[in-house]
Design a protein around this motif. Structure first.
Motif, PDB file in Angstrom:
ATOM      1  N   UNK A 195       0.818  -1.218   0.000  1.00  0.00           N
ATOM      2  CA  UNK A 195       0.000   0.000   0.000  1.00  0.00           C
ATOM      3  C   UNK A 195       0.849   1.263   0.000  1.00  0.00           C
ATOM      4  N   UNK A 196       2.147   1.120   0.308  1.00  0.00           N
ATOM      5  CA  UNK A 196       3.041   2.279   0.318  1.00  0.00           C
ATOM      6  C   UNK A 196       3.811   2.444  -0.989  1.00  0.00           C
ATOM      7  N   UNK A 197       3.539   1.572  -1.964  1.00  0.00           N
ATOM      8  CA  UNK A 197       4.256   1.637  -3.238  1.00  0.00           C
ATOM      9  C   UNK A 197       3.393   2.332  -4.290  1.00  0.00           C
ATOM     10  N   UNK A 198       3.779   3.531  -4.731  1.00  0.00           N
ATOM     11  CA  UNK A 198       2.961   4.279  -5.703  1.00  0.00           C
ATOM     12  C   UNK A 198       2.708   3.520  -6.996  1.00  0.00           C
ATOM     13  N   UNK A 199       3.699   2.760  -7.459  1.00  0.00           N
ATOM     14  CA  UNK A 199       3.514   2.039  -8.718  1.00  0.00           C
ATOM     15  C   UNK A 199       2.434   0.975  -8.589  1.00  0.00           C
ATOM     16  N   UNK A 200       2.445   0.249  -7.473  1.00  0.00           N
ATOM     17  CA  UNK A 200       1.427  -0.775  -7.252  1.00  0.00           C
ATOM     18  C   UNK A 200       0.044  -0.136  -7.128  1.00  0.00           C
ATOM     19  N   UNK A 201      -0.050   0.954  -6.360  1.00  0.00           N
ATOM     20  CA  UNK A 201      -1.337   1.613  -6.141  1.00  0.00           C
ATOM     21  C   UNK A 201      -1.893   2.161  -7.447  1.00  0.00           C
ATOM     22  N   UNK A 204      -3.090  -0.642  -9.639  1.00  0.00           N
ATOM     23  CA  UNK A 204      -4.336  -1.190  -9.098  1.00  0.00           C
ATOM     24  C   UNK A 204      -5.511  -0.267  -9.404  1.00  0.00           C
ATOM     25  N   UNK A 205      -5.326   1.037  -9.256  1.00  0.00           N
ATOM     26  CA  UNK A 205      -6.405   1.991  -9.530  1.00  0.00           C
ATOM     27  C   UNK A 205      -6.804   1.954 -11.005  1.00  0.00           C
ATOM     28  N   UNK A 206      -5.810   1.911 -11.884  1.00  0.00           N
ATOM     29  CA  UNK A 206      -6.122   1.839 -13.314  1.00  0.00           C
ATOM     30  C   UNK A 206      -6.868   0.550 -13.645  1.00  0.00           C
ATOM     31  N   UNK A 312      -1.825  -5.454 -14.813  1.00  0.00           N
ATOM     32  CA  UNK A 312      -1.568  -6.653 -14.014  1.00  0.00           C
ATOM     33  C   UNK A 312      -0.077  -6.889 -13.867  1.00  0.00           C
ATOM     34  N   UNK A 313       0.654  -6.745 -14.971  1.00  0.00           N
ATOM     35  CA  UNK A 313       2.111  -6.922 -14.919  1.00  0.00           C
ATOM     36  C   UNK A 313       2.749  -5.862 -14.023  1.00  0.00           C
ATOM     37  N   UNK A 314       2.280  -4.627 -14.112  1.00  0.00           N
ATOM     38  CA  UNK A 314       2.801  -3.564 -13.246  1.00  0.00           C
ATOM     39  C   UNK A 314       2.512  -3.871 -11.782  1.00  0.00           C
ATOM     40  N   UNK A 315       1.301  -4.310 -11.518  1.00  0.00           N
ATOM     41  CA  UNK A 315       0.919  -4.581 -10.144  1.00  0.00           C
ATOM     42  C   UNK A 315       1.741  -5.690  -9.511  1.00  0.00           C
ATOM     43  N   UNK A 316       2.181  -6.646 -10.329  1.00  0.00           N
ATOM     44  CA  UNK A 316       2.969  -7.772  -9.815  1.00  0.00           C
ATOM     45  C   UNK A 316       4.469  -7.535  -9.948  1.00  0.00           C
ATOM     46  N   UNK A 317       4.849  -6.365 -10.455  1.00  0.00           N
ATOM     47  CA  UNK A 317       6.260  -6.032 -10.606  1.00  0.00           C
ATOM     48  C   UNK A 317       6.813  -5.504  -9.281  1.00  0.00           C
ATOM     49  N   UNK A 333      -9.265  -7.036  -5.294  1.00  0.00           N
ATOM     50  CA  UNK A 333      -9.764  -5.656  -5.302  1.00  0.00           C
ATOM     51  C   UNK A 333     -10.400  -5.297  -6.644  1.00  0.00           C
ATOM     52  N   UNK A 334      -9.809  -5.729  -7.756  1.00  0.00           N
ATOM     53  CA  UNK A 334     -10.369  -5.369  -9.058  1.00  0.00           C
ATOM     54  C   UNK A 334     -11.761  -5.961  -9.264  1.00  0.00           C
ATOM     55  N   UNK A 335     -11.920  -7.236  -8.916  1.00  0.00           N
ATOM     56  CA  UNK A 335     -13.229  -7.882  -9.090  1.00  0.00           C
ATOM     57  C   UNK A 335     -14.261  -7.282  -8.140  1.00  0.00           C
ATOM     58  N   UNK A 336     -13.878  -7.112  -6.868  1.00  0.00           N
ATOM     59  CA  UNK A 336     -14.814  -6.582  -5.877  1.00  0.00           C
ATOM     60  C   UNK A 336     -15.213  -5.146  -6.203  1.00  0.00           C
ATOM     61  N   UNK A 337     -14.250  -4.339  -6.613  1.00  0.00           N
ATOM     62  CA  UNK A 337     -14.546  -2.936  -6.924  1.00  0.00           C
ATOM     63  C   UNK A 337     -15.439  -2.820  -8.155  1.00  0.00           C
ATOM     64  N   UNK A 338     -15.182  -3.644  -9.168  1.00  0.00           N
ATOM     65  CA  UNK A 338     -16.026  -3.611 -10.370  1.00  0.00           C
ATOM     66  C   UNK A 338     -17.454  -4.008 -10.031  1.00  0.00           C
ATOM     67  N   UNK A 339     -17.613  -5.014  -9.185  1.00  0.00           N
ATOM     68  CA  UNK A 339     -18.951  -5.407  -8.751  1.00  0.00           C
ATOM     69  C   UNK A 339     -19.633  -4.316  -7.953  1.00  0.00           C
ATOM     70  N   UNK A 340     -18.861  -3.633  -7.097  1.00  0.00           N
ATOM     71  CA  UNK A 340     -19.420  -2.547  -6.296  1.00  0.00           C
ATOM     72  C   UNK A 340     -19.867  -1.386  -7.167  1.00  0.00           C
TER      73      UNK A 340
END
Length: 377
Positions: A195-201, A204-206, A312-317, A333-340
């Motif tokens: 959660x402290x890594x800007x690239x991962x966040x 994930x947001x995109x 996905x590749x960025x998030x796992x990098x 998070x992607x599946x749950x957020x899309x459903x929400x």
């Protein structure tokens, strides 16, 4: 393509057919079990929720067992549960078995994503992911008619039983695909670091934004074509089949583009396509134009097919010790957020076409803002 990769890809495709089969077979299953369509749809909604959050809580198992063993165990369990589901006449037993199937598939999905990343590396992972998604969409185009005709001839139990047996056979083949286990710090510590890594966040947001736009568009398309544009049933069926086939083609093209274009070029192309899709959908809503709707939908689908493997590749990098948690968190998070987002759209009580236009516009705006603020390159 190595034997190990072939087996993992085959498992992914067969598993996709197993779960996709539940939709066209649901009327026959509900009729056989003497439950209402509303009950069955509600059960599937609960299953999807379990699938989303199951990926998040699957991390400790993946860390303990490793990606290869987790994938083998979860996939085998899904196959056995699918076979067991065909043997029961009890609604309660069927529901519990189905819920457990989705929970096991959550572990298999997260482990598969991690296995592919560790086996292929970042760049090949992007291309392979796009190809796998394309193959899944292609099967989704061809399988419903075959499944419905087969179920009409032999019954849904034999159809799901055959699919479960095929998945079990492929799952046993996963024992030939070992990977060295990578250990790391505790689950909770790694989640805090992620959660402290800007690239991962930002990745994930995109992913959340484009997945939300795609999900809204995908779930509403049949209703829009029927209620807004009044298409005859045969025309609508052909339109939906061609739609899914074009999504598959877009994924294959996106996979080919990995080696031909840089990540920045592909990202900017996707952002442009998403913006054009949102703008086109607004014009289509204002003019109730069928062809503009299709063009806007195609543009949004192109953006999705480029962005999903890329983000996905960025998030796992991340560091190898963080990849299991990143895979689980990303998928959950992607599946749950899309459903929400889809559920919130329903709560607006506005015409469906307007809701689609609004969500696509907000998601496109959000993706551009994330790109400008966090500058992933």
């Amino acid at each position: 393509m190595t034997t190990a990769l072939q087996v993992v890809v085959a498992r992914t495709l067969v598993s996709a057919v197993v779960f996709d089969a539940l939709v066209p077979l649901s009327p026959k299953i509900a009729q056989d079990l003497e439950v209402t369509p509303t009950f069955f749809q509600g059960l599937l909604a609960i299953c999807l929720t379990i699938f989303a959050f199951g990926q998040l809580i699957s991390t400790p198992l993946i860390i303990r067992l490793g990606a290869s063993r987790s994938l083998t165990a979860a996939s085998t369990l899904v196959a056995l549960l699918c076979l067991a589901m065909t043997l029961t006449n009890s609604v309660r037993t069927f529901a519990i078995t189905l819920l457990l199937m989705f929970a096991a598939n959550a572990l298999a999905t997260s482990a598969s994503r991690l296995w592919l990343l560790q086996y292929l590396g970042k760049m090949r992972f992007q291309a392979t992911t796009a190809y796998v998604y394309g193959g899944t969409c292609l099967l989704a185009t061809l399988s419903p008619l075959i499944l419905i005709l087969s179920a009409s001839t032999w019954g849904w139990r034999w159809v799901l039983g055959a699919l479960g047996a095929a998945l079990l056979l492929v799952s046993l083949g996963l024992t030939t695909c070992p990977l060295p286990q990578k250990t790391g710090p505790s689950h909770s510590t790694v989640l805090i670091r992620l959660w402290k890594q800007p690239k991962f966040i930002s990745a994930l947001l995109m992913a959340v934004l484009i997945q939300s736009a795609f999900t809204q568009l995908n779930l509403s398309k049949a209703f829009v074509l029927d209620e807004v544009f009044r298409l005859p049933a045969p025309v609508m069926g052909v339109t939906l089949s061609v739609w899914t086939a074009l999504v598959a083609l877009a994924f294959f093209v996106a996979g080919k583009s990995v080696k031909r274009f840089t990540q920045t070029q592909r990202l900017k192309t996707a952002l442009l396509a998403q913006a054009l899709g949102a703008g086109g959908m607004a014009v289509a809503w204002l003019q109730t134009d069928f062809y503009l709707y299709l063009i806007a939908a195609a543009s949004t689908n192109i953006a999705f097919c480029i962005l999903l493997p890329l983000t996905t590749a960025w998030g796992l990098d991340v560091a190898p010790s963080q990849q299991a948690q990143a895979s689980a968190l990303f998928g959950s998070v992607t599946v749950a957020a899309a459903g929400l987002v889809t559920w919130l759209g329903v709560q607006l009580n506005t015409p469906l076409f307007f809701t689609v236009m609004l969500i696509l516009g907000l998601c496109a705006l959000g993706t551009c803002l994330v790109f400008q603020l966090l500058r992933i390159k």
